[in-house]
Design an enzyme around this catalytic site. Structure first.
Site, PDB file in Angstrom:
ATOM      1  N   ILE A  38       0.394 -19.187  21.480  1.00 55.80           N
ATOM      2  CA  ILE A  38       1.093 -17.933  21.224  1.00 55.80           C
ATOM      3  C   ILE A  38       0.257 -16.808  21.831  1.00 55.80           C
ATOM      4  O   ILE A  38      -0.930 -16.971  22.089  1.00 55.80           O
ATOM      5  CB  ILE A  38       1.345 -17.687  19.715  1.00 55.80           C
ATOM      6  CG1 ILE A  38       0.044 -17.731  18.920  1.00 55.80           C
ATOM      7  CG2 ILE A  38       2.349 -18.661  19.172  1.00 55.80           C
ATOM      8  CD1 ILE A  38       0.235 -17.474  17.423  1.00 55.80           C
ATOM      9  N   ASP A  39       0.875 -15.667  22.063  1.00 55.17           N
ATOM     10  CA  ASP A  39       0.212 -14.572  22.760  1.00 55.17           C
ATOM     11  C   ASP A  39      -0.959 -14.013  21.957  1.00 55.17           C
ATOM     12  O   ASP A  39      -1.006 -14.126  20.726  1.00 55.17           O
ATOM     13  CB  ASP A  39       1.195 -13.437  23.041  1.00 55.17           C
ATOM     14  CG  ASP A  39       2.333 -13.873  23.949  1.00 55.17           C
ATOM     15  OD1 ASP A  39       2.113 -14.789  24.757  1.00 55.17           O
ATOM     16  OD2 ASP A  39       3.430 -13.299  23.829  1.00 55.17           O
ATOM     17  N   LYS A  40      -1.854 -13.354  22.665  1.00 54.39           N
ATOM     18  CA  LYS A  40      -3.035 -12.743  22.053  1.00 54.39           C
ATOM     19  C   LYS A  40      -2.666 -11.882  20.853  1.00 54.39           C
ATOM     20  O   LYS A  40      -3.267 -12.000  19.777  1.00 54.39           O
ATOM     21  CB  LYS A  40      -3.780 -11.905  23.094  1.00 54.39           C
ATOM     22  CG  LYS A  40      -4.914 -11.050  22.531  1.00 54.39           C
ATOM     23  CD  LYS A  40      -5.535 -10.176  23.609  1.00 54.39           C
ATOM     24  CE  LYS A  40      -6.616  -9.265  23.018  1.00 54.39           C
ATOM     25  NZ  LYS A  40      -7.219  -8.381  24.040  1.00 54.39           N
TER      26      LYS A  40
END
Length: 289
Positions: free
Chosen positions: A99-101
């Site tokens: 998942i994104d930062k």
């Protein structure tokens, strides 16, 4: 989508002409950085001999890459767990998905090659349920719906993804959503992913005309809906400060265990910044009635 001619992606049947400039973007570019184990705390929700369930904080990069070779979740995993499988990419040991930062929430980590292969197959074949909560700009008209549109690298900005509804470029992507709560100028939605493309929810809702609240890369970090009153503008700015990232949380994950085939269900609480943001919008909406 990885081969470009004169700066644009082309189909495989493109006929090369004299003077064309052909570039190839490697999915995993060569590097000279070694994975550094680091003693970073990891919020583990569940662990057995085969898998880990991690609740990732917003702001933590999942795996090393350009500009982020240290301080990632994978650096932490390499310190706390030995001999995680990497399946050919030693910068991503144990990773089945990502998942994104600046997205918080649930991730599954494989502890051996068998579980990594089986869980990877489950993600590829959509044999699991992933649900996210997102706060989006605008009052979404319908109560539920489905967004379908190929997702690929933007032709103007390679750091973000675009939706190609005609299917000429990108990869097939499907997001199912339903309204959870309405706040007038923003809407809380639950998203169920049928596919798992990079920035899928963020790109799909921008395409739909409802960018995620405070999503800097997709235009949600400015006031898109509401009044022109100074008091309202200050309210939104305070909301941005309260949750200084895209309002997106990987809420739950359901799948059958890779070894026992037992049904597994995990649900994570909203992090404080997202929870306080919703309280603030809830209060605003109530005051407007």
């Amino acid at each position: 989508g990885y081969i470009h001619v004169n700066g644009s992606p082309v189909k495989s049947n493109y006929k090369v002409k004299g003077g064309d400039v052909v570039t190839v973007e490697y999915k995993n570019p060569p590097r000279d950085h070694e994975l550094v184990p680091q003693d970073i705390p990891v919020n583990i929700m569940y662990e057995d001999d085969d898998i880990l369930i991690v609740n990732k904080d917003a702001g933590m990069v999942v795996h090393p890459g350009f500009g982020n070779w240290e301080g990632t979740l994978v650096n932490a995993l390499a310190f706390h767990f030995k001999n995680l499988p990497n399946m050919g990419d030693d910068t991503r040991p144990g990773l089945v998905h990502r998942i994104d930062k600046n997205t918080s929430g649930i991730l599954i980590i494989a502890k051996n090659e068998k579980s990594m292969t089986i869980m990877g197959s489950k993600f590829a074949n959509r044999d699991l349920n992933r649900r996210y909560l997102a706060l989006v700009w605008g009052n979404v008209i319908e109560e539920e719906g489905t967004i379908t549109g190929n997702i690929g690298r933007s032709l103007k900005n390679r750091k973000v993804m675009d939706v190609f509804p005609d299917g000429e470029f990108g990869k097939h992507a499907v997001t199912h959503w339903k309204v959870v709560e309405r706040f007038g100028y923003t809407t809380l939605v639950e998203c169920k992913l049928e596919t798992g493309r990079t920035h899928q929810i963020r790109a799909h809702f921008k395409f739909m005309g409802h960018p995620l609240f405070n999503d800097e890369e997709y235009g949600g970090d400015r006031i898109l809906k509401g009044t022109t009153f100074t008091k309202y503008k200050q309210f939104v700015q305070n909301c941005f400060k309260l949750c200084p990232r895209q309002a997106l949380h990987a809420k739950s994950l359901e799948f059958n265990h890779p070894t026992t085939n037992q049904e597994m269900k995990f649900d994570s609480e909203l992090p404080e910044d997202f929870s306080l943001l919703l309280e603030k919008w809830r209060g605003y909406a109530t005051h407007q009635k």
